[in-house]
Design a protein around this motif. Structure first.
Motif, PDB file in Angstrom:
ATOM      1  N   UNK A  16       0.868  -1.173   0.000  1.00  0.00           N
ATOM      2  CA  UNK A  16       0.000   0.000   0.000  1.00  0.00           C
ATOM      3  C   UNK A  16       0.909   1.229   0.000  1.00  0.00           C
ATOM      4  N   UNK A  17       1.141   1.763  -1.193  1.00  0.00           N
ATOM      5  CA  UNK A  17       2.048   2.900  -1.346  1.00  0.00           C
ATOM      6  C   UNK A  17       1.675   3.661  -2.605  1.00  0.00           C
ATOM      7  N   UNK A  59      -2.775   5.242  -5.293  1.00  0.00           N
ATOM      8  CA  UNK A  59      -2.659   4.160  -4.321  1.00  0.00           C
ATOM      9  C   UNK A  59      -3.588   3.029  -4.750  1.00  0.00           C
ATOM     10  N   UNK A  60      -3.170   1.776  -4.552  1.00  0.00           N
ATOM     11  CA  UNK A  60      -3.972   0.643  -5.041  1.00  0.00           C
ATOM     12  C   UNK A  60      -5.209   0.402  -4.200  1.00  0.00           C
ATOM     13  N   UNK A 116       0.496  -4.903   3.359  1.00  0.00           N
ATOM     14  CA  UNK A 116       0.168  -5.706   2.189  1.00  0.00           C
ATOM     15  C   UNK A 116      -1.237  -5.381   1.685  1.00  0.00           C
ATOM     16  N   UNK A 117      -1.320  -5.055   0.403  1.00  0.00           N
ATOM     17  CA  UNK A 117      -2.603  -4.824  -0.277  1.00  0.00           C
ATOM     18  C   UNK A 117      -2.850  -6.041  -1.156  1.00  0.00           C
ATOM     19  N   UNK A 118      -3.953  -6.741  -0.904  1.00  0.00           N
ATOM     20  CA  UNK A 118      -4.204  -8.013  -1.586  1.00  0.00           C
ATOM     21  C   UNK A 118      -5.358  -7.905  -2.589  1.00  0.00           C
TER      22      UNK A 118
END
Length: 260
Positions: A137-138, A146-147, A159-161
């Motif tokens: 997450x950046x 940002x995602x 962590x972005x899943x």
């Protein structure tokens, strides 16, 4: 004499620059166009900050083959039909902005999304679960996007899943698709692709404005053949940073990476 030599040198330099610009313009118009990925609509096939040269010879030429769509061409010349599964850069039918998506629907096809599954001519494109795609997450790229994450709100650096699957299109093309969660575009009407037009979808299915949305500033709708610019075959360079000179953000594992 010295002044004459300086003038000759200046004249030669100007000629060299003009010739270089003309050659670059010809190459860009007829052969390869540079293209940066500005958004995450094609993750994980394409990441924000990927750079490639789009093959403009793949489908022939139209007025959109020139910068600012100024080629004096009516329709398309030397045209070759695209293939299902191709990753294609095209001009948006309304805004004329460059888009990049995956071709899934050919003229005459009946295309529909049902509960997040792509159906082509009433047959599901099977998906094989591959677990999760994880990214930090950046902020990403010059626009600092940002995602979006399937594991909801996560803090910076966490962590972005997203759910990851391999989808197989009719004809056998296999490619990765991502799922973030339920979305209005997971269920659509059945669209019949008109002659001379194509149906495109992003691989990051819940984060893509594409042919599932009727043509508008937010949707793509059916894309005319003449709007196709070229095919993306390979990532040449990739950077996750806001500036290309931030070498510590370069993704070396993506240099010269073939696309599928």
């Amino acid at each position: 004499m010295a002044t004459a030599k300086k003038e000759d040198t200046l004249g030669e330099n100007i000629k060299t620059i003009v010739y270089a610009l003309l050659i670059a313009g010809v190459v860009r118009t007829l052969f390869f166009q540079p293209f940066w990925i500005p958004s995450g609509s094609m993750k994980n096939t394409l990441l924000i900050g990927d750079f490639m040269f789009v093959n403009k010879m793949a489908y022939g030429y139209s007025r959109h083959s020139c910068p600012w769509s100024i080629c004096p061409i009516s329709g398309r010349i030397f045209g070759e039909e695209p293939e299902r599964g191709d990753i294609i850069v095209f001009k948006h039918p309304v805004t004329n902005v460059d888009f990049i998506k995956r071709l899934v629907g050919l003229p005459g096809d009946r295309v529909q999304m049902r509960e997040g599954i792509l159906y082509i001519n009433d047959v599901a494109a099977p998906q094989e679960d591959q677990g999760v795609f994880v990214e930090a997450m950046a902020q990403q790229g010059p626009m600092r996007h940002t995602p979006r994450c399937s594991n909801r709100v996560v803090g910076e650096g966490a962590d972005c899943e997203k759910q990851l699957a391999i989808e197989t299109l009719p004809g056998g093309v296999e490619h990765a698709v991502l799922n973030i969660g339920d979305s209005f575009a997971d269920n659509t009407p059945a669209y019949t692709v008109p002659d001379g037009k194509y149906f495109f979808v992003g691989d990051n299915r819940d984060n893509s404005g594409d042919s599932r949305i009727p043509v508008s500033a937010n949707g793509v709708g059916f894309v005319p053949f003449e709007n196709l610019i070229g095919r993306a075959d390979r990532v040449i360079f990739s950077s996750a940073g806001a500036r290309i000179m931030y070498f510590w953000t370069w993704r070396k594992d993506r240099f010269f990476k073939a696309l599928k």
